[in-house]
Design a protein around this motif. Structure first.
Motif, PDB file in Angstrom:
ATOM      1  N   SER A  24       0.842  -1.187   0.000  1.00  0.00           N
ATOM      2  CA  SER A  24       0.000   0.000   0.000  1.00  0.00           C
ATOM      3  C   SER A  24       0.884   1.245   0.000  1.00  0.00           C
ATOM      4  O   SER A  24       1.832   1.359   0.772  1.00  0.00           O
TER       5      SER A  24
ATOM      6  N   MET B  17      -2.266  -6.436   1.839  1.00  0.00           N
ATOM      7  CA  MET B  17      -3.578  -6.070   2.365  1.00  0.00           C
ATOM      8  C   MET B  17      -4.547  -7.253   2.387  1.00  0.00           C
ATOM      9  O   MET B  17      -5.235  -7.466   3.374  1.00  0.00           O
ATOM     10  N   GLU B  18      -4.641  -7.994   1.291  1.00  0.00           N
ATOM     11  CA  GLU B  18      -5.652  -9.036   1.145  1.00  0.00           C
ATOM     12  C   GLU B  18      -5.038 -10.372   0.724  1.00  0.00           C
ATOM     13  O   GLU B  18      -3.944 -10.412   0.161  1.00  0.00           O
ATOM     14  N   ALA B  19      -5.787 -11.435   0.957  1.00  0.00           N
ATOM     15  CA  ALA B  19      -5.328 -12.775   0.588  1.00  0.00           C
ATOM     16  C   ALA B  19      -5.083 -12.896  -0.910  1.00  0.00           C
ATOM     17  O   ALA B  19      -4.173 -13.614  -1.337  1.00  0.00           O
ATOM     18  N   ILE B  20      -5.848 -12.194  -1.716  1.00  0.00           N
ATOM     19  CA  ILE B  20      -5.637 -12.257  -3.172  1.00  0.00           C
ATOM     20  C   ILE B  20      -4.253 -11.733  -3.552  1.00  0.00           C
ATOM     21  O   ILE B  20      -3.618 -12.242  -4.474  1.00  0.00           O
ATOM     22  N   HIS B  21      -3.743 -10.755  -2.818  1.00  0.00           N
ATOM     23  CA  HIS B  21      -2.393 -10.245  -3.075  1.00  0.00           C
ATOM     24  C   HIS B  21      -1.358 -11.312  -2.720  1.00  0.00           C
ATOM     25  O   HIS B  21      -0.379 -11.508  -3.448  1.00  0.00           O
ATOM     26  N   HIS B  22      -1.578 -11.978  -1.610  1.00  0.00           N
ATOM     27  CA  HIS B  22      -0.726 -13.098  -1.187  1.00  0.00           C
ATOM     28  C   HIS B  22      -0.681 -14.155  -2.290  1.00  0.00           C
ATOM     29  O   HIS B  22       0.383 -14.630  -2.691  1.00  0.00           O
TER      30      HIS B  22
ATOM     31  N   VAL C 180      -0.597 -11.312   5.681  1.00  0.00           N
ATOM     32  CA  VAL C 180      -1.821 -10.729   5.130  1.00  0.00           C
ATOM     33  C   VAL C 180      -2.534  -9.977   6.251  1.00  0.00           C
ATOM     34  O   VAL C 180      -2.834 -10.545   7.293  1.00  0.00           O
TER      35      VAL C 180
ATOM     36  N   ASN D  96      -5.545  -8.603   5.970  1.00  0.00           N
ATOM     37  CA  ASN D  96      -7.003  -8.751   5.824  1.00  0.00           C
ATOM     38  C   ASN D  96      -7.719  -7.409   5.893  1.00  0.00           C
ATOM     39  O   ASN D  96      -8.745  -7.265   6.553  1.00  0.00           O
ATOM     40  N   ILE D  97      -7.166  -6.437   5.201  1.00  0.00           N
ATOM     41  CA  ILE D  97      -7.779  -5.116   5.051  1.00  0.00           C
ATOM     42  C   ILE D  97      -8.275  -5.017   3.623  1.00  0.00           C
ATOM     43  O   ILE D  97      -7.493  -5.187   2.688  1.00  0.00           O
ATOM     44  N   PRO D  98      -9.568  -4.751   3.415  1.00  0.00           N
ATOM     45  CA  PRO D  98     -10.052  -4.595   2.043  1.00  0.00           C
ATOM     46  C   PRO D  98      -9.281  -3.489   1.324  1.00  0.00           C
ATOM     47  O   PRO D  98      -9.045  -2.424   1.882  1.00  0.00           O
ATOM     48  N   ASP D  99      -8.870  -3.769   0.120  1.00  0.00           N
ATOM     49  CA  ASP D  99      -8.084  -2.813  -0.660  1.00  0.00           C
ATOM     50  C   ASP D  99      -9.030  -1.835  -1.373  1.00  0.00           C
ATOM     51  O   ASP D  99      -9.110  -1.792  -2.592  1.00  0.00           O
TER      52      ASP D  99
END
Length: 94
Positions: free
Chosen positions: A1, A43-48, A66, A68-71
Motif C-alpha cells: 500500500s 492487504m488481502e489474501a488475493i495479493h498473497h 496478510v 485482511n484489510i479490504p483494498d
C-alpha cells in the motif's frame, strides 16, 4: 500500500517500498522487490496468492503476512491510516 509506505518510511529503523499486484498499479511488484524485502505485508489474501503465483521460488522462507484489510481505501485515507497504525507494528521488529 502506498499509504503504508508513506507512514513507515519516516521511521529511520525501516526501509520500505510499496508495489501493487495488479497491472494497473502505479508500481507493480518485480522480482527485485521480492529479493530486496526481508518481510512482505499485503492487504488481502488475493495479493498473497498473486505473489505466490508469480514468485514462488523467491518467496520460499520469506515472511509474507496478510493484514485482511479490504483494498478499497484511497491514498492516505484516515481510516486506513488508523488501521495500519494498529496492525503493522505487530509484524515489525522496531
Amino acid at each position: 500500500s502506498r499509504t503504508a509506505e508513506t507512514i513507515w518510511r519516516k521511521n529511520p529503523e525501516l526501509s520500505v517500498r510499496s508495489a501493487g499486484t495488479n497491472d494497473s498499479a502505479v508500481k507493480t511488484v518485480r522480482a527485485e522487490d521480492i529479493q530486496w524485502a526481508q518481510i512482505i505485508i499485503v492487504m488481502e489474501a488475493i495479493h498473497h496468492d498473486k505473489l505466490h503465483a508469480n514468485f514462488p521460488e523467491l518467496l520460499e522462507g520469506k515472511p509474507l503476512h496478510v493484514l485482511n484489510i479490504p483494498d478499497i481505501y484511497p491514498y492516505m485515507d484516515q481510516m486506513l491510516v488508523q488501521i495500519l497504525d494498529a496492525l503493522v507494528p505487530g509484524y515489525l521488529k522496531i
